[in-house]
Motif scaffolding. Structure first.
Motif, short mmCIF file in Angstrom:
data_model
loop_
_atom_site.label_atom_id
_atom_site.label_comp_id
_atom_site.label_asym_id
_atom_site.label_seq_id
_atom_site.Cartn_x
_atom_site.Cartn_y
_atom_site.Cartn_z
N ALA A 66 0.19 20.41 -7.03
CA ALA A 66 1.11 21.38 -7.61
C ALA A 66 2.41 21.23 -7.32
N ASN A 67 2.55 21.16 -6.01
CA ASN A 67 3.93 21.21 -5.21
C ASN A 67 3.49 21.13 -3.83
N VAL B 16 0.87 -1.14 0.07
CA VAL B 16 0.06 -0.13 -0.10
C VAL B 16 0.93 1.23 -0.07
N LYS B 17 1.90 1.34 0.81
CA LYS B 17 3.03 2.51 0.70
C LYS B 17 3.42 2.62 -0.55
N LYS B 18 3.98 1.51 -1.28
CA LYS B 18 4.68 1.48 -2.61
C LYS B 18 3.32 2.19 -3.42
N TYR B 19 2.41 1.73 -3.45
CA TYR B 19 1.16 2.11 -4.35
C TYR B 19 1.02 3.60 -4.06
N LEU B 20 1.21 4.19 -2.76
CA LEU B 20 1.04 5.67 -2.50
C LEU B 20 2.27 6.49 -3.11
N ASP B 21 3.24 5.81 -3.04
CA ASP B 21 4.58 6.36 -3.59
C ASP B 21 4.49 6.43 -4.93
N GLU B 22 4.06 5.46 -5.69
CA GLU B 22 4.06 5.49 -7.16
C GLU B 22 2.91 6.50 -7.76
N VAL B 23 1.81 6.38 -7.13
CA VAL B 23 0.52 6.93 -7.80
C VAL B 23 0.48 8.43 -7.42
N PHE B 24 0.80 8.74 -6.06
CA PHE B 24 1.05 10.10 -5.81
C PHE B 24 1.86 11.15 -6.43
N THR B 25 3.17 10.13 -6.60
CA THR B 25 4.24 11.00 -7.37
C THR B 25 3.91 11.14 -8.72
N GLU B 26 3.32 10.08 -9.58
CA GLU B 26 2.90 10.20 -10.81
C GLU B 26 1.70 11.23 -10.94
N GLY B 27 1.00 11.67 -9.87
CA GLY B 27 0.01 12.66 -9.92
C GLY B 27 0.63 14.09 -9.61
N GLY C 102 2.44 21.81 2.50
CA GLY C 102 1.27 20.68 2.44
C GLY C 102 0.03 21.55 1.95
N SER C 103 -0.08 22.79 1.29
CA SER C 103 -1.04 23.49 0.93
C SER C 103 -1.21 23.44 -0.64
N GLY C 104 -0.33 22.58 -1.47
CA GLY C 104 -0.25 22.39 -2.68
C GLY C 104 -1.24 21.39 -3.37
N GLY C 105 -1.92 20.90 -2.63
CA GLY C 105 -2.93 19.58 -3.17
C GLY C 105 -4.06 20.35 -4.12
N LEU C 106 -4.10 19.62 -5.30
CA LEU C 106 -5.09 20.08 -6.12
C LEU C 106 -6.36 19.16 -6.14
N ILE C 107 -6.87 18.31 -5.39
CA ILE C 107 -8.05 17.81 -5.27
C ILE C 107 -8.70 18.02 -3.82
N GLN C 108 -8.84 19.44 -3.79
CA GLN C 108 -9.80 19.67 -2.51
C GLN C 108 -11.09 19.27 -2.95
N GLY C 109 -11.73 19.18 -1.73
CA GLY C 109 -13.43 18.43 -1.89
C GLY C 109 -13.63 17.15 -1.98
N PHE D 28 -0.06 8.70 7.17
CA PHE D 28 -0.95 8.21 6.12
C PHE D 28 -2.07 9.27 6.01
N HIS D 29 -2.54 9.89 6.89
CA HIS D 29 -3.57 10.68 6.80
C HIS D 29 -2.86 12.03 6.17
N LYS D 30 -1.65 12.30 6.64
CA LYS D 30 -1.06 13.63 6.27
C LYS D 30 -0.94 13.31 4.53
N ALA D 31 -0.48 12.23 4.12
CA ALA D 31 0.01 11.88 2.64
C ALA D 31 -1.80 12.33 1.75
N ASN D 32 -2.39 11.77 2.53
CA ASN D 32 -3.62 12.20 1.65
C ASN D 32 -4.40 13.65 1.75
N GLU D 33 -4.04 14.17 3.02
CA GLU D 33 -4.19 15.53 3.07
C GLU D 33 -3.38 16.38 2.20
N PHE D 34 -2.08 15.86 1.91
CA PHE D 34 -1.20 16.81 1.12
C PHE D 34 -1.84 16.94 -0.34
N LEU D 35 -2.49 16.11 -0.68
CA LEU D 35 -3.40 16.23 -2.17
C LEU D 35 -4.63 17.10 -2.05
#
Length: 195
Positions: free
Chosen positions: A95-96, A78-89, A109-116, A151-158
């Motif tokens: 954005a940054n 699951v961590k590998k999935y996040l690393d690969e998918v989030f980096t590809e995103g 941590g405020s550069g996420g593009l999928i708010q909402g 894990f929560h913070k990784a998702n919130e980063f987006l």
């Protein structure tokens, strides 16, 4: 109609066969489908296309992670999935890191593009409930969400926000899959407003 991506992070490994997580994942897919939600799924350990997974995140209103607790967190798959998918995103999911040299008021941590969009954790643990809740027990009363803070913070980063976490405890020592499936369906009904 909400669009929900359900990620099955179960894995056969050592003495675990991933069946508890697959049963809960399948129950959630069936429940949400019956309730009229549009669902997509990924079985992480079965393989995936990274760009397709990015598109699923862009499509979904809610992402549900179904996974066991291994060594105090998500399995490496699951961590590998996040690393690969989030980096590809980069450029579509984020954005940054949110900061710029020209505006010091921007926060990390405020550069996420999928708010909402939202996410939810559905977890299976051999640890009993008191291990998370009792201040004198292993996790010092901090609760399951503190264990998953990164894990929560990784998702919130987006830009996503968390929904209430669901957990099944004692799944190896005192398994109760029928009861846990019923509790999970009640949890999903409450979270998604299904009558």
């Amino acid at each position: 109609m909400k669009k929900i991506l359900l990620l099955n992070g179960g894995k056969a490994f050592a003495h675990s066969h991933g069946q508890y997580n697959t049963t809960l994942h399948d129950a959630a897919v069936a429940f949400l489908d019956r309730a009229g939600f549009d669902v997509k799924t990924t079985f992480i350990d079965g393989g995936y296309d990274v760009e397709e997974e990015v598109q699923k995140f862009l499509w979904a209103d809610v992402v549900i992670y179904q996974m066991p607790g291994w060594w105090m967190g998500a399995p490496w798959t699951v961590k590998k999935y996040l690393d690969e998918v989030f980096t590809e995103g980069h450029g579509s999911l984020y954005a940054n890191d949110g900061r710029t040299r020209s505006d010091a008021s921007q926060k990390y941590g405020s550069g996420g593009l999928i708010q909402g969009k939202q996410y939810m954790l559905s977890l299976t643990w051999n640890a009993p409930v008191q291990a998370f809740e009792d201040p004198t027990d292993f996790f010092e009363g901090k609760g399951v969400d503190a264990v998953y803070f990164p894990f929560h913070k990784a998702n919130e980063f987006l830009g996503m926000t968390g929904l209430p976490t669901f957990i099944c405890n004692d799944v190896m020592k005192v398994p109760s899959i029928e009861h846990d499936v019923a509790r999970y369906e009640q949890h999903l009904a409450k979270v998604f407003g299904v009558n």
